[in-house]
Scaffold this motif. Structure first.
Motif, PDB file in Angstrom:
ATOM      1  N   GLU A 332       0.835  -1.213   0.000  1.00  0.00           N
ATOM      2  CA  GLU A 332       0.000   0.000   0.000  1.00  0.00           C
ATOM      3  C   GLU A 332       0.867   1.259   0.000  1.00  0.00           C
ATOM      4  O   GLU A 332       0.607   2.215  -0.741  1.00  0.00           O
ATOM      5  N   GLU A 333       1.900   1.262   0.827  1.00  0.00           N
ATOM      6  CA  GLU A 333       2.762   2.437   0.944  1.00  0.00           C
ATOM      7  C   GLU A 333       3.560   2.674  -0.334  1.00  0.00           C
ATOM      8  O   GLU A 333       3.685   3.816  -0.807  1.00  0.00           O
ATOM      9  N   VAL A 334       4.083   1.607  -0.919  1.00  0.00           N
ATOM     10  CA  VAL A 334       4.869   1.743  -2.155  1.00  0.00           C
ATOM     11  C   VAL A 334       4.036   2.392  -3.249  1.00  0.00           C
ATOM     12  O   VAL A 334       4.486   3.348  -3.911  1.00  0.00           O
ATOM     13  N   PHE A 335       2.823   1.900  -3.447  1.00  0.00           N
ATOM     14  CA  PHE A 335       2.041   2.397  -4.578  1.00  0.00           C
ATOM     15  C   PHE A 335       1.363   3.739  -4.291  1.00  0.00           C
ATOM     16  O   PHE A 335       1.056   4.483  -5.227  1.00  0.00           O
ATOM     17  N   SER A 336       1.202   4.073  -3.017  1.00  0.00           N
ATOM     18  CA  SER A 336       0.763   5.426  -2.668  1.00  0.00           C
ATOM     19  C   SER A 336       1.842   6.440  -3.046  1.00  0.00           C
ATOM     20  O   SER A 336       1.557   7.482  -3.651  1.00  0.00           O
ATOM     21  N   ARG A 337       3.072   6.111  -2.716  1.00  0.00           N
ATOM     22  CA  ARG A 337       4.203   6.988  -3.081  1.00  0.00           C
ATOM     23  C   ARG A 337       4.406   7.012  -4.599  1.00  0.00           C
ATOM     24  O   ARG A 337       4.669   8.064  -5.185  1.00  0.00           O
ATOM     25  N   TYR A 338       4.296   5.866  -5.202  1.00  0.00           N
ATOM     26  CA  TYR A 338       4.493   5.751  -6.648  1.00  0.00           C
ATOM     27  C   TYR A 338       3.487   6.614  -7.402  1.00  0.00           C
ATOM     28  O   TYR A 338       3.844   7.301  -8.369  1.00  0.00           O
ATOM     29  N   GLN A 339       2.253   6.622  -6.948  1.00  0.00           N
ATOM     30  CA  GLN A 339       1.225   7.433  -7.613  1.00  0.00           C
ATOM     31  C   GLN A 339       1.597   8.913  -7.599  1.00  0.00           C
ATOM     32  O   GLN A 339       1.436   9.615  -8.612  1.00  0.00           O
ATOM     33  N   LYS A 340       2.119   9.387  -6.484  1.00  0.00           N
ATOM     34  CA  LYS A 340       2.516  10.798  -6.385  1.00  0.00           C
ATOM     35  C   LYS A 340       3.707  11.105  -7.306  1.00  0.00           C
ATOM     36  O   LYS A 340       3.746  12.166  -7.950  1.00  0.00           O
ATOM     37  N   ILE A 341       4.653  10.191  -7.378  1.00  0.00           N
ATOM     38  CA  ILE A 341       5.819  10.384  -8.246  1.00  0.00           C
ATOM     39  C   ILE A 341       5.389  10.410  -9.713  1.00  0.00           C
ATOM     40  O   ILE A 341       5.799  11.270 -10.494  1.00  0.00           O
ATOM     41  N   VAL A 342       4.522   9.471 -10.079  1.00  0.00           N
ATOM     42  CA  VAL A 342       4.022   9.400 -11.457  1.00  0.00           C
ATOM     43  C   VAL A 342       3.225  10.654 -11.810  1.00  0.00           C
ATOM     44  O   VAL A 342       3.358  11.200 -12.918  1.00  0.00           O
ATOM     45  N   ALA A 343       2.400  11.136 -10.869  1.00  0.00           N
ATOM     46  CA  ALA A 343       1.603  12.346 -11.116  1.00  0.00           C
ATOM     47  C   ALA A 343       2.500  13.535 -11.445  1.00  0.00           C
ATOM     48  O   ALA A 343       2.221  14.313 -12.378  1.00  0.00           O
ATOM     49  N   ASP A 344       3.594  13.653 -10.705  1.00  0.00           N
ATOM     50  CA  ASP A 344       4.533  14.752 -10.946  1.00  0.00           C
ATOM     51  C   ASP A 344       5.147  14.646 -12.342  1.00  0.00           C
ATOM     52  O   ASP A 344       5.197  15.639 -13.087  1.00  0.00           O
ATOM     53  N   ARG A 345       5.589  13.454 -12.736  1.00  0.00           N
ATOM     54  CA  ARG A 345       6.246  13.282 -14.035  1.00  0.00           C
ATOM     55  C   ARG A 345       5.249  13.425 -15.187  1.00  0.00           C
ATOM     56  O   ARG A 345       5.579  13.988 -16.222  1.00  0.00           O
ATOM     57  N   MET A 346       4.044  12.909 -15.007  1.00  0.00           N
ATOM     58  CA  MET A 346       3.044  12.992 -16.077  1.00  0.00           C
ATOM     59  C   MET A 346       2.599  14.429 -16.334  1.00  0.00           C
ATOM     60  O   MET A 346       2.181  14.764 -17.446  1.00  0.00           O
ATOM     61  N   SER A 347       2.698  15.268 -15.315  1.00  0.00           N
ATOM     62  CA  SER A 347       2.302  16.669 -15.477  1.00  0.00           C
ATOM     63  C   SER A 347       3.325  17.451 -16.299  1.00  0.00           C
ATOM     64  O   SER A 347       3.037  18.534 -16.800  1.00  0.00           O
ATOM     65  N   ARG A 348       4.536  16.870 -16.439  1.00  0.00           N
ATOM     66  CA  ARG A 348       5.626  17.593 -17.091  1.00  0.00           C
ATOM     67  C   ARG A 348       6.097  16.980 -18.417  1.00  0.00           C
ATOM     68  O   ARG A 348       6.832  17.616 -19.156  1.00  0.00           O
ATOM     69  N   GLU A 349       5.709  15.756 -18.684  1.00  0.00           N
ATOM     70  CA  GLU A 349       6.200  15.111 -19.900  1.00  0.00           C
ATOM     71  C   GLU A 349       5.212  14.090 -20.449  1.00  0.00           C
ATOM     72  O   GLU A 349       4.330  13.620 -19.741  1.00  0.00           O
ATOM     73  N   LYS A 350       5.388  13.778 -21.729  1.00  0.00           N
ATOM     74  CA  LYS A 350       4.537  12.799 -22.402  1.00  0.00           C
ATOM     75  C   LYS A 350       4.989  11.395 -22.005  1.00  0.00           C
ATOM     76  O   LYS A 350       6.180  11.094 -22.033  1.00  0.00           O
ATOM     77  N   THR A 351       4.030  10.551 -21.639  1.00  0.00           N
ATOM     78  CA  THR A 351       4.369   9.205 -21.179  1.00  0.00           C
ATOM     79  C   THR A 351       3.611   8.175 -22.019  1.00  0.00           C
ATOM     80  O   THR A 351       2.382   8.151 -22.024  1.00  0.00           O
ATOM     81  N   GLU A 352       4.366   7.320 -22.717  1.00  0.00           N
ATOM     82  CA  GLU A 352       3.769   6.324 -23.600  1.00  0.00           C
ATOM     83  C   GLU A 352       4.523   4.999 -23.527  1.00  0.00           C
ATOM     84  O   GLU A 352       5.733   4.986 -23.322  1.00  0.00           O
ATOM     85  N   PHE A 353       3.781   3.915 -23.680  1.00  0.00           N
ATOM     86  CA  PHE A 353       4.391   2.608 -23.885  1.00  0.00           C
ATOM     87  C   PHE A 353       4.617   2.416 -25.388  1.00  0.00           C
ATOM     88  O   PHE A 353       3.788   2.831 -26.201  1.00  0.00           O
ATOM     89  N   VAL A 354       5.724   1.765 -25.735  1.00  0.00           N
ATOM     90  CA  VAL A 354       6.017   1.430 -27.130  1.00  0.00           C
ATOM     91  C   VAL A 354       5.817  -0.078 -27.304  1.00  0.00           C
ATOM     92  O   VAL A 354       6.283  -0.875 -26.485  1.00  0.00           O
ATOM     93  N   ASN A 355       5.124  -0.457 -28.364  1.00  0.00           N
ATOM     94  CA  ASN A 355       4.827  -1.860 -28.627  1.00  0.00           C
ATOM     95  C   ASN A 355       5.487  -2.297 -29.934  1.00  0.00           C
ATOM     96  O   ASN A 355       5.454  -1.565 -30.922  1.00  0.00           O
TER      97      ASN A 355
END
Length: 364
Positions: A332-355
């Protein structure tokens, strides 16, 4: 870490299950629909089997398992109608590692059969579904028994964590700070695994049989580039923060590594040509946003939060690996922190998976 024993997506139908957090993977399967239809057409150019045997390798559980099969069978039905031929009997083999939630799959078979009849007119009596547990980096089927093999977002997973990852202790995967020896170890493990996969399938497919394989991959030559490793680097940030606070043991952190390699189209092509059993019909690269609901209808307020969606996607994929190594208590703690980190990065850059998708035909 014994990958065969612990690698699986999170089972069940709970909020954090793979079944409820795999829309990205469904979108990727949808993107490959024209390639699958072309492969089915090529298959029927070579032979017209009275009984069609299809294998989905790395099938996981949840709605995507039968979504992929429905797309394949629908392509067969359309072709049969065009050619004025009856739909053949269908034998569908669903393969994944033993830890996969096969129970959820089997509970969904009757719904799949109803959907199949509605879309293609195929009765339940002419479609047979079988679960096949075990690694696809080995033989799973009799010689010359399969006509069509499908795999999506599975072949980037390796059979084991590579050897020789010294000097990569604060990372959990390849990263921009990884030494060249680590990148080499990951690549060599991919080469070994994918060549074994191709050798096994070449034994199991009939002459003229088809495969459509989709990897989580990358476009460029750098295996530690952001387009394939960034999402894991951000998870490493959350884990390292917890190490600094004494919530995770530093030694445990140093011994945790993700058993994955995201290949480029050139690397996939090279291994296929080197193995020699298959003709490459086409290789394509596609992209999909990290946030599955980007530009889509959101079924709930939670799903309007892109970082929440990404964190839940990654939790469904990574929780079994993390829990087996660190214990359930950190999740629970890992993914709570991860969500905040991802939110910060997604607000500043384009994020895509390549297939990377490749369509292959078995040579005679």
């Amino acid at each position: 870490m014994e990958v065969v024993q612990v690698l699986c997506m999170k089972g069940g139908n709970g909020d954090s299950s793979y079944a409820n957090n795999s829309l990205v993977q469904k979108k990727v399967i949808s993107l490959t629909k024209p390639i699958m239809e072309e492969a089915i057409t090529n298959l029927y150019d070579n032979n017209f089997p009275a009984s069609l045997r299809i294998a989905d390798l790395g099938c996981s559980s949840g709605p995507n398992t039968f979504f992929a099969v429905l797309e394949i069978v629908n392509a067969v039905a359309k072709l049969c109608k065009k050619m004025g031929r009856p739909l053949p009997e269908l034998q569908v083999f669903l393969n994944d590692l033993p830890g996969n939630d096969f129970n959820t799959i089997f509970k969904s078979v009757s719904k799949f059969q109803k959907d199949l009849q509605k879309r293609t007119g195929t009765s339940a009596e002419s479609c047979f579904v079988t679960g096949v547990p075990g690694s696809f980096y080995g033989r799973r089927f009799p010689s010359k028994s399969l006509h069509f093999v499908h795999s999506s977002y599975s072949l980037q997973w390796l059979s084991q964590v590579p050897q020789g990852l010294e000097g990569n202790e604060r990372n959990i995967y390849m990263a921009s700070s990884s030494p060249p020896s680590v990148l080499k170890s990951y690549f060599e493990q991919f080469q070994s695994d994918f060549s074994m996969f191709l050798r096994c399938r070449s034994e199991e497919l009939v002459k003229g049989g088809s495969m459509v394989l989709t990897f989580l991959g990358r476009r460029n030559d750098d295996p530690s580039s952001k387009e394939c490793c960034y999402i894991w680097e951000l998870l490493a940030v959350a884990l390292n923060d917890m190490v600094s606070e004494g919530l995770i043991d530093e030694e445990k952190m140093g011994s945790f590594n993700i058993p994955q390699y995201t290949p480029s189209p050139a690397e996939v092509k090279c291994e296929v040509e080197k193995e020699g059993s298959f003709t490459i019909n086409r290789i394509e690269v596609s992209k999909v946003n990290w946030n599955a609901y980007h530009g889509e209808f959101c079924p709930s307020d939670d799903r309007k939060d892109g970082a929440y969606n990404v964190a839940m996607l990654m939790r469904a994929v990574a929780e079994p690996l993390l829990a087996s190594h660190f214990g359930d208590g950190i999740i629970e703690e890992v993914f709570s922190r991860y969500q905040k980190i991802v939110a910060d990065r997604m607000s500043r850059e384009k994020t895509e998976f390549v297939n990377v998708t490749v369509s292959l035909t078995k040579r005679g």
